[in-house]
Design a protein around this motif. Structure first.
Motif, PDB file in Angstrom:
ATOM      1  N   TRP A  25     -15.816  42.586  39.343  1.00 54.84           N
ATOM      2  CA  TRP A  25     -14.565  42.124  38.724  1.00 54.84           C
ATOM      3  C   TRP A  25     -14.492  42.494  37.253  1.00 54.84           C
ATOM      4  N   LEU A  26     -15.429  43.296  36.797  1.00 52.52           N
ATOM      5  CA  LEU A  26     -15.541  43.557  35.372  1.00 52.52           C
ATOM      6  C   LEU A  26     -15.523  45.055  35.091  1.00 52.52           C
ATOM      7  N   PHE A  27     -14.863  45.470  34.017  1.00 53.60           N
ATOM      8  CA  PHE A  27     -14.792  46.897  33.707  1.00 53.60           C
ATOM      9  C   PHE A  27     -14.764  47.119  32.202  1.00 53.60           C
ATOM     10  N   ALA A  28     -15.159  48.320  31.815  1.00 56.04           N
ATOM     11  CA  ALA A  28     -15.181  48.674  30.392  1.00 56.04           C
ATOM     12  C   ALA A  28     -14.283  49.874  30.175  1.00 56.04           C
ATOM     13  N   SER A  29     -13.712  49.957  28.981  1.00 55.07           N
ATOM     14  CA  SER A  29     -12.919  51.137  28.619  1.00 55.07           C
ATOM     15  C   SER A  29     -13.300  51.553  27.202  1.00 55.07           C
ATOM     16  N   LEU A  30     -13.156  52.849  26.937  1.00 55.92           N
ATOM     17  CA  LEU A  30     -13.621  53.401  25.659  1.00 55.92           C
ATOM     18  C   LEU A  30     -12.547  54.299  25.070  1.00 55.92           C
ATOM     19  N   SER A  31     -12.203  54.039  23.806  1.00 54.26           N
ATOM     20  CA  SER A  31     -11.237  54.926  23.147  1.00 54.26           C
ATOM     21  C   SER A  31     -11.945  55.747  22.069  1.00 54.26           C
ATOM     22  N   TYR A  32     -11.266  56.810  21.661  1.00 53.62           N
ATOM     23  CA  TYR A  32     -11.881  57.823  20.812  1.00 53.62           C
ATOM     24  C   TYR A  32     -12.374  57.281  19.480  1.00 53.62           C
ATOM     25  N   ASP A  33     -11.734  56.208  18.993  1.00 56.18           N
ATOM     26  CA  ASP A  33     -12.153  55.634  17.702  1.00 56.18           C
ATOM     27  C   ASP A  33     -13.426  54.802  17.834  1.00 56.18           C
ATOM     28  N   GLY A  34     -14.065  54.836  19.023  1.00 51.64           N
ATOM     29  CA  GLY A  34     -15.329  54.117  19.180  1.00 51.64           C
ATOM     30  C   GLY A  34     -15.161  52.668  19.596  1.00 51.64           C
ATOM     31  N   ARG A  35     -13.972  52.297  20.042  1.00 53.29           N
ATOM     32  CA  ARG A  35     -13.767  50.908  20.481  1.00 53.29           C
ATOM     33  C   ARG A  35     -14.050  50.799  21.978  1.00 53.29           C
ATOM     34  N   LEU A  36     -14.976  49.902  22.305  1.00 54.79           N
ATOM     35  CA  LEU A  36     -15.294  49.624  23.705  1.00 54.79           C
ATOM     36  C   LEU A  36     -14.752  48.234  24.025  1.00 54.79           C
ATOM     37  N   VAL A  37     -13.985  48.147  25.115  1.00 47.54           N
ATOM     38  CA  VAL A  37     -13.404  46.854  25.483  1.00 47.54           C
ATOM     39  C   VAL A  37     -13.884  46.495  26.887  1.00 47.54           C
ATOM     40  N   ILE A  38     -14.356  45.263  27.037  1.00 51.78           N
ATOM     41  CA  ILE A  38     -14.757  44.786  28.365  1.00 51.78           C
ATOM     42  C   ILE A  38     -13.717  43.775  28.833  1.00 51.78           C
ATOM     43  N   ASN A  39     -13.193  44.010  30.033  1.00 52.78           N
ATOM     44  CA  ASN A  39     -12.138  43.167  30.596  1.00 52.78           C
ATOM     45  C   ASN A  39     -12.514  42.731  31.997  1.00 52.78           C
ATOM     46  N   ARG A  40     -11.800  41.727  32.485  1.00 53.03           N
ATOM     47  CA  ARG A  40     -12.002  41.262  33.856  1.00 53.03           C
ATOM     48  C   ARG A  40     -10.713  41.400  34.645  1.00 53.03           C
ATOM     49  N   VAL A  41     -10.872  41.563  35.951  1.00 50.70           N
ATOM     50  CA  VAL A  41      -9.710  41.501  36.840  1.00 50.70           C
ATOM     51  C   VAL A  41      -9.124  40.093  36.701  1.00 50.70           C
ATOM     52  N   PRO A  42      -7.804  39.966  36.546  1.00 48.18           N
ATOM     53  CA  PRO A  42      -7.216  38.630  36.395  1.00 48.18           C
ATOM     54  C   PRO A  42      -7.664  37.699  37.518  1.00 48.18           C
ATOM     55  N   ARG A  43      -7.957  36.454  37.122  1.00 50.29           N
ATOM     56  CA  ARG A  43      -8.546  35.518  38.084  1.00 50.29           C
ATOM     57  C   ARG A  43      -7.655  35.289  39.306  1.00 50.29           C
ATOM     58  N   ALA A  44      -6.356  35.231  39.068  1.00 45.56           N
ATOM     59  CA  ALA A  44      -5.432  34.958  40.183  1.00 45.56           C
ATOM     60  C   ALA A  44      -5.562  36.046  41.261  1.00 45.56           C
ATOM     61  N   LEU A  45      -5.666  37.298  40.811  1.00 42.69           N
ATOM     62  CA  LEU A  45      -5.772  38.407  41.772  1.00 42.69           C
ATOM     63  C   LEU A  45      -7.139  38.370  42.468  1.00 42.69           C
ATOM     64  N   LYS A  46      -8.171  38.060  41.678  1.00 44.37           N
ATOM     65  CA  LYS A  46      -9.522  38.003  42.246  1.00 44.37           C
ATOM     66  C   LYS A  46      -9.540  37.015  43.416  1.00 44.37           C
ATOM     67  N   TYR A  47      -8.954  35.837  43.194  1.00 45.97           N
ATOM     68  CA  TYR A  47      -9.002  34.830  44.261  1.00 45.97           C
ATOM     69  C   TYR A  47      -8.101  35.208  45.419  1.00 45.97           C
ATOM     70  N   ARG A  48      -7.021  35.911  45.108  1.00 46.53           N
ATOM     71  CA  ARG A  48      -6.147  36.351  46.202  1.00 46.53           C
ATOM     72  C   ARG A  48      -6.880  37.348  47.105  1.00 46.53           C
ATOM     73  N   ILE A  49      -7.690  38.198  46.476  1.00 44.70           N
ATOM     74  CA  ILE A  49      -8.435  39.188  47.273  1.00 44.70           C
ATOM     75  C   ILE A  49      -9.564  38.500  48.048  1.00 44.70           C
ATOM     76  N   LEU A  50     -10.213  37.531  47.404  1.00 49.34           N
ATOM     77  CA  LEU A  50     -11.380  36.912  48.043  1.00 49.34           C
ATOM     78  C   LEU A  50     -11.016  35.894  49.117  1.00 49.34           C
ATOM     79  N   LEU A  51      -9.893  35.185  48.913  1.00 48.69           N
ATOM     80  CA  LEU A  51      -9.615  34.061  49.824  1.00 48.69           C
ATOM     81  C   LEU A  51      -8.721  34.473  50.979  1.00 48.69           C
TER      82      LEU A  51
END
Length: 387
Positions: free
Chosen positions: A361-387
């Motif tokens: 449920w977790l992913f990282a993205s990287l932009s050219y200026d050296g910024r790394l961002v870690i994000n999660r799949v929105p919780r509502a969608l996660k539970y919709r997929i799991l339940l």
């Protein structure tokens, strides 16, 4: 801090190379390679502490040059490959190499954080994947389900299949394929398929996508004009063996069934600039991440072409029996494809996006200026997929 909030880490150098550490399934770990012209380049080992929502980093020196591509061994978490630029006789050449992290990189840095800032450890070179006859390396691909003994390098118009020896200190080319045709043909991206016993490779050159059989090194399909402009990236659906995604400079993301390459199965047109990266989620293949020069990362829910088009894994029996619950009518039609979220934490071109190997449920993205961002799949969608 709410659960879905992004976590941002800034590198001091520009960067475009990102990978999840595939062999590490306990820790949430990503590797980032920098592109500095003036200083020694670095591999940043980014560990995400999920419980406390913080990032811990370690830095290793990569003195060979600016890193354009990085890949992690599927079998040994200390081993990685990079493609990098170096200057030789006042010409810039692109090389590829296999490296090992020093054994004590984890312990060294946590004990004395002050020292490592000044004396970071250096990656150990295991072997070069350079065959000067075959031009400039664009990327190195590890055999997806492999024991870390086979890699493919794409260099100019050659695909080279390498066998790595036991300690990875030697690499020999076991077979090659060559792009034939007019003009200066050059591979710009590739992906090793996890299906068919890892015997297939997809490559992109210019606007064309080709499939190769690695046993014979011969072409098995060709999608001419797959995109209106350069194809930037490819990925295979982990659960549906003939399905592949591509993205490119025409701002589009396309989904293909390689058994019938006349038309894409679906096309997404959500980005307003070049799309650099497309990635299927390893566990839930309806989730697709795309990263673009429009500074945005988009998470799409491509249910209709996933292995769970009705919200769950489908087998034929289920379809014939019909459902008894309130989904009586709904179960007959696939769920709707949609954009789940657009992430705008970046201010520069987003060159790479990767799902974590340890947490689906977790992913990282990287932009050219050296910024790394870690994000999660929105919780509502996660539970919709799991339940």
């Amino acid at each position: 801090m709410e659960d879905d909030a992004p976590v941002i880490y800034g590198l001091e150098f520009q960067a475009r190379a990102l990978t999840a550490q595939t062999a590490e399934t306990d820790a949430i770990r990503f590797l980032v390679g920098t592109q500095s012209l003036k200083f020694d380049n670095q591999i940043h080992i980014i560990d995400f502490d999920d419980e406390n929502n913080i990032i811990n980093k370690n830095v290793l020196l990569h003195q060979a040059g600016e890193i354009w591509h990085i890949g992690a061994s599927p079998a040994d978490k200390a081993v990685l490959t990079t493609c990098y630029n170096k200057t030789s006789n006042s010409r810039v050449v692109s090389c590829a190499a296999v490296w090992r992290m020093p054994t004590d990189w984890e312990t060294a840095s946590h004990e004395s954080p002050d020292d490592t800032a000044h004396n970071p450890q250096t990656l150990e070179l295991l072997c070069h994947l350079d065959d000067s006859a075959h031009g400039n390396a664009a990327c190195v691909l590890w055999e997806p389900m492999g024991d870390g003994k086979r890699v493919i390098s794409l260099a100019d118009n050659h695909a080279l299949l390498w066998d790595l020896q036991e300690s990875s200190t030697q690499a020999t080319v076991s077979s090659t394929a060559t792009l034939e045709g007019k003009g200066q043909l050059k591979f710009n991206a590739g992906k090793w398929s996890p299906h068919h016993n890892c015997s297939q490779l997809a490559t992109a050159n210019d606007t064309v996508i080709r499939g190769w059989d690695l046993r014979t090194m011969s072409q098995i399909y060709c999608i001419e004009n797959a995109h209106g402009q350069l194809v930037r990236d490819l990925d295979f659906n982990p659960n549906r063996q003939y399905y592949m995604a591509s993205c490119g400079d025409d701002c589009k993301v396309k989904f293909w069934d390689v058994r019938n390459v006349q038309e894409p199965v679906k096309t997404l047109e959500e980005h307003s600039h070049w799309v650099w990266s497309v990635r299927y989620n390893h566990s839930h293949d309806q989730l697709v991440l795309t990263a673009s020069s429009d500074s945005r990362l988009i998470l799409s829910n491509m249910v209709s072409i996933s292995s769970e088009p009705f919200g769950h894994l489908v087998d034929d029996e289920e379809l014939s029996e019909g459902e008894d619950n309130h989904q009586d009518d709904k179960s007959k039609e696939p769920l709707k494809d949609s954009v789940v979220s657009t992430y705008e934490e970046h201010e520069d071109s987003v060159y790479a996006a990767e799902w974590s190997s340890a947490d689906p449920w977790l992913f990282a993205s990287l932009s050219y200026d050296g910024r790394l961002v870690i994000n999660r799949v929105p919780r509502a969608l996660k539970y919709r997929i799991l339940l």
